[in-house]
Structures are given as C-alpha cells and as structure tokens.
Design an enzyme around this catalytic site. Structure first.
Site, PDB file in Angstrom:
ATOM      1  N   CYS A  19       0.863  -1.180   0.000  1.00 16.83           N
ATOM      2  CA  CYS A  19       0.000   0.000   0.000  1.00 16.83           C
ATOM      3  C   CYS A  19       0.898   1.228   0.000  1.00 16.83           C
ATOM      4  CB  CYS A  19      -0.983  -0.032   1.174  1.00 16.83           C
ATOM      5  SG  CYS A  19      -0.220   0.011   2.809  1.00 16.83           S
ATOM      6  N   ASN A  22       2.298   1.450   4.381  1.00 15.95           N
ATOM      7  CA  ASN A  22       2.587   0.172   5.065  1.00 15.95           C
ATOM      8  C   ASN A  22       2.293   0.246   6.572  1.00 15.95           C
ATOM      9  OD1 ASN A  22       5.433  -2.078   5.574  1.00 15.95           O
ATOM     10  ND2 ASN A  22       3.312  -2.591   5.181  1.00 15.95           N
ATOM     11  N   CYS A  24      -1.383   0.751   7.417  1.00 18.15           N
ATOM     12  CA  CYS A  24      -2.816   0.429   7.552  1.00 18.15           C
ATOM     13  C   CYS A  24      -3.197  -0.796   6.727  1.00 18.15           C
ATOM     14  CB  CYS A  24      -3.695   1.617   7.154  1.00 18.15           C
ATOM     15  SG  CYS A  24      -3.485   3.087   8.185  1.00 18.15           S
ATOM     16  N   ARG A  25      -3.384  -0.616   5.423  1.00 21.32           N
ATOM     17  CA  ARG A  25      -3.972  -1.683   4.609  1.00 21.32           C
ATOM     18  C   ARG A  25      -3.068  -2.890   4.429  1.00 21.32           C
ATOM     19  NH1 ARG A  25      -5.137   2.172  -0.285  1.00 21.32           N
ATOM     20  NH2 ARG A  25      -3.229   3.037   0.620  1.00 21.32           N
ATOM     21  N   SER A  26      -1.815  -2.667   4.010  1.00 10.98           N
ATOM     22  CA  SER A  26      -0.988  -3.851   3.696  1.00 10.98           C
ATOM     23  C   SER A  26      -0.566  -4.652   4.930  1.00 10.98           C
ATOM     24  CB  SER A  26       0.198  -3.494   2.794  1.00 10.98           C
ATOM     25  OG  SER A  26       1.092  -2.602   3.404  1.00 10.98           O
ATOM     26  N   ASP A 135      -8.119   3.834   1.085  1.00 15.66           N
ATOM     27  CA  ASP A 135      -7.182   4.284   2.119  1.00 15.66           C
ATOM     28  C   ASP A 135      -7.965   4.803   3.312  1.00 15.66           C
ATOM     29  OD1 ASP A 135      -5.279   5.507   3.645  1.00 15.66           O
ATOM     30  OD2 ASP A 135      -4.342   6.587   1.984  1.00 15.66           O
TER      31      ASP A 135
HETATM   32  P1  4NP Z   1      -1.775   2.824   4.140  1.00 14.19           P
HETATM   33  O1  4NP Z   1      -2.407   4.157   4.729  1.00 14.19           O
HETATM   34  O2  4NP Z   1      -1.226   3.173   2.773  1.00 14.19           O
HETATM   35  O3  4NP Z   1      -2.933   1.903   4.071  1.00 14.19           O
HETATM   36  O4  4NP Z   1      -0.689   2.388   5.125  1.00 14.19           O
HETATM   37  C1  4NP Z   1      -1.715   5.370   4.808  1.00 14.19           C
HETATM   38  C2  4NP Z   1      -0.821   5.587   5.821  1.00 14.19           C
HETATM   39  C3  4NP Z   1      -0.172   6.798   5.924  1.00 14.19           C
HETATM   40  C4  4NP Z   1      -0.424   7.784   4.996  1.00 14.19           C
HETATM   41  C5  4NP Z   1      -1.301   7.552   3.962  1.00 14.19           C
HETATM   42  C6  4NP Z   1      -1.951   6.347   3.870  1.00 14.19           C
HETATM   43  N1  4NP Z   1       0.216   9.044   5.113  1.00 14.19           N
HETATM   44  O5  4NP Z   1      -0.118   9.936   4.334  1.00 14.19           O
HETATM   45  O6  4NP Z   1       1.081   9.207   5.981  1.00 14.19           O
END
Ligand code: 4NP
Length: 160
Positions: A19, A22, A24-26, A135
């Site tokens: 993702c 790294n 939340c989703r992945s 997201d």
């Molecule tokens: P992820 O979510 O891609 O599912 O881990 C996010 C985590 C952090 C951010 C964006 C999405 N960020 O902008 O810091």
C-alpha cells in the site's frame, strides 16, 4: 487418481502486500492472510511494504491494530518498510491495494516477468473491476472496518 491436487495454488508461495504507507492496509492484509493460512495449515509466507518510506520502522496505525484485535487478528509485531526492486525477486505474487500503488510498483518493474507478478488484490474478489481497498488513514473507524472486511473476504477467496 494420480496427481490429485490438494490445497491451494498459493501453497509454498511468497506473497507481498503493498500500500502507500505500510501502516494500515498492507500490514492488515499480511495479518489476515497469515492467520488464515495458519488456520488452514497452509505453507505460504507473507510480507508487506509501502511505496512510500515515511513510516519505515513504525508499527501499524493504532486504529488498524485495534480493528484487527476486535476480530482476533494481532498485527502488533509488524513493522513498516518501503517497497524495493529486490521485492520482485523475493516474491512470487505482489498484491497492491489501489491504482496509485499499482502505478508506483509497475514503475519499478524491470521486465514482463516483474510486471506479471503485480495484481490488484480486489481483482481476486471482483475480477477485472480494478477496485481499490480504500485508504482509511484520513477517515473514521468505519473505514478501518470496511478495509478489514474486504481483506478477510479476499483471504477466504485466495486461500480457501
Ligand atoms: P496505508 O495508509 O497506505 O494503508 O498504510 C496510509 C498511511 C499513511 C499515509 C497515507 C496512507 N500518510 O499519508 O502518511
């Protein structure tokens, strides 16, 4: 019958989830698939990475950890890292969460073999629809629950 096939096509495979951050989703995908594979006694290994490196070394987002805990999936041991080109060699299958992850991973692909390993995860549930795991980072708790549900259904589809 000779050659009777037991288990899943994923047996003995190494699977990477990607993702953006790294956190939340992945990592939640890694945790959900890891647990399902354990439950089914499947020999499949999993890892996750982000296309961005801002959160490298961090544990998963507290909200995602708590959502997992609520469903009995502990991801507190996971730590974020950035995707790198060597991941194309280390993994058999690379599942991305959304179209920007897809674009960023494909940019690093060296050849058709690398490109062939990359797939939108939700195409396993909804073939050829190119749907994203949304997201949840800037949204509310409901977004995290929705992510968990999509990942759990994907794991059931892929692993059985
Ligand atoms: P992820 O979510 O891609 O599912 O881990 C996010 C985590 C952090 C951010 C964006 C999405 N960020 O902008 O810091």
């Amino acid at each position: 019958m000779i050659g009777f096939f037991v288990g899943t096509q994923m047996e003995n495979k190494k699977i990477l989830f990607v993702c953006l951050g790294n956190i939340c989703r992945s990592p939640m995908a890694e945790g959900v698939f890891r647990q399902r594979a354990q439950d089914l006694h499947l020999d499949v290994s999993f890892d996750s990475a982000g296309t961005g490196g801002w959160h490298a070394g961090e544990a998963p987002d507290k909200r995602m950890q708590e959502t997992g805990q609520g469903h009995g999936v502990d991801i507190s041991d996971l730590r974020a890292r950035q995707f790198s080109v060597s991941d194309f060699d280390a993994f058999d299958q690379i599942y991305v969460m959304d179209d920007s992850n897809l674009e960023n991973v494909l940019k690093l692909a060296r050849d058709a073999n690398d490109r062939g390993k990359v797939k939108m995860l939700l195409n396993e549930l909804y073939p050829r629809e190119d749907m994203s795991v949304p997201d949840p980072y800037f949204g509310g708790q409901q977004g995290f629950e929705h992510v968990f549900d999509l990942l759990q259904r994907s794991a059931e589809k892929v692993l059985g």
